[in-house]
Scaffold this active site. Structure first.
Site, PDB file in Angstrom:
ATOM      1  CG  ASP A  72      -0.243   0.023   2.532  1.00 57.57           C
ATOM      2  OD1 ASP A  72       0.724  -0.750   2.698  1.00 57.57           O
ATOM      3  OD2 ASP A  72      -0.638   0.798   3.425  1.00 57.57           O
ATOM      4  CD  GLU A 136       4.268   0.893   6.885  1.00 57.11           C
ATOM      5  OE1 GLU A 136       5.118   1.194   7.738  1.00 57.11           O
ATOM      6  OE2 GLU A 136       3.966   1.659   5.942  1.00 57.11           O
TER       7      GLU A 136
END
Length: 381
Positions: A72, A136
């Site tokens: 991400d 994250e």
């Protein structure tokens, strides 16, 4: 470079607009590559977040090396400010551009490529696990913690783990992370009584109380550092009343402070200190103060030893530079992995991460794959 091309894999990942919490196919790219290479793949999705666990070798083997990373990315910001398409993965003059190019799709591509080549050319006596999350950059609630929970439920285990976050300030090889500072944020609201600025005795101004509190925070020395950590820091990040009228004493004032702390402290001990300072202010000024605390992670360190030596020797062999063992920077998912097994971090130069025109040098991606490949070779030797 022979074997799986980490630059091509990085480009495939960058072309996925996986802005947290979206995945946009990034983990599917990795799932396909790893499954075709003989890895057993499982999804550890939670809370709408996709997480991929891939293992080559026997489950529960006594020698299991793990990699951790995320696919991400943060938002692109002002699209017009980019000179290259944010998700185009364009390469120009040996540089690959795109959101996540540095943080950290190239790192994931490098360790995936290294692992694939290693098990196919020199199958080890042991196992390799890749734990890759799609959460994250956000709150990190359903990312690596979900992967670790899945591993606990399915008897998966890593003996040691390397997180592939960017760790080098300026040059490849100069720094690895053996720990991280803790991080916490305190939101503070001082409540008084609104009134006319010409009649302050009829009001209770929260501003002097807040200013005194912020001054005490700013002046306070938390510590002088420890064996593995720099001194802890406190940053006042906002003070606001929302008051635009100069003839009105506001009813309340809000502020926030962020603390990055070493192993002198814990989130609990710092919370107690903040609460004590607030109680003093309430008594001195007659105000009421509300407090909200979020502890993003506690400080931790993996003491220098076999794992850090393994990584440092591989980095020096491939880059010619012996990395400094550091605990600087923000938080990473290593703060979760450290509860599972010893963990260190090594990755690329991080200068452009989260910036407009984020980019990575192509030769650095190849170099990083070589570092990871040497780490695997030496670990299983």
């Amino acid at each position: 470079m022979a074997g799986l091309d980490p630059v091509s894999l990085t480009a495939d990942l960058v072309r996925c607009a996986s802005v947290t919490p979206a995945d946009d196919g990034a983990l599917d790219v990795l799932h396909k590559v790893l499954q075709e290479a003989g890895f057993d793949c499982a999804w550890a999705d939670r809370g709408g977040i996709r997480n991929l666990l891939a293992r080559w070798g026997a489950k529960g083997h006594s020698r299991t090396f793990g990699f951790n990373g995320h696919t991400d990315v943060v938002p692109i910001g002002d699209a017009a400010a980019w000179t290259k398409p944010p998700f185009g993965a364009e390469i120009e003059d040996g540089v690959l551009y795109g959101r996540g190019a540095t943080d950290m799709k190239s790192g994931v591509a490098a360790f995936a490529a290294a692992a694939v080549d290693f098990v196919q050319t020199t199958p080890p006596e042991g196992a390799i696990i890749l734990a890759i999350t799609g959460d994250e950059e956000g709150d990190a609630v359903d990312g690596t913690t979900a992967l670790l929970a899945h591993m606990a439920d399915t008897d998966e285990h890593m003996d040691v783990c390397l997180v592939g976050e960017p760790t080098c300030p300026d040059h490849m090889g100069e720094m690895m992370k053996i720990g991280r500072r803790g991080s916490m944020t305190a939101w503070i609201k001082v409540i008084g009584k609104q009134g006319h600025s010409a009649y302050p005795h009829r009001a209770l101004n929260p501003m002097p109380a807040m200013m005194r509190l912020m001054d005490r925070f700013a002046r306070h020395e938390l510590d002088q550092g420890t064996d593995h950590f720099d001194p802890s820091t406190l940053a006042i990040v906002t003070v606001d009343t929302g008051n635009t009228a100069t003839n009105v004493i506001p009813a309340e004032c809000s502020a926030a402070v962020n603390i990055r702390f070493n192993d002198t402290h814990s989130g609990a001990s710092l919370t107690a200190w903040i609460e004590n300072e607030i109680a003093r202010i309430d008594t001195e000024f007659g105000v009421t103060t509300e407090l909200k605390i979020k502890i993003s992670g506690e400080s931790f360190v993996t003491p220098p030893g076999d794992l850090s030596d393994l990584v440092a020797k591989a980095v020096e062999a491939e880059t010619g530079i012996k990395p400094v063992m550091s605990t600087t920077g923000g938080t990473s998912d290593a703060r979760f992995v450290k509860n599972h097994c010893p963990v260190v971090e090594f990755g690329l130069v991080g200068q452009s991460m989260h910036q407009v025109d984020e980019h990575v040098r192509v030769d650095h991606i190849h170099q990083l794959k070589a570092v990871y490949a040497r780490i695997l070779k030496d670990y299983f030797a």
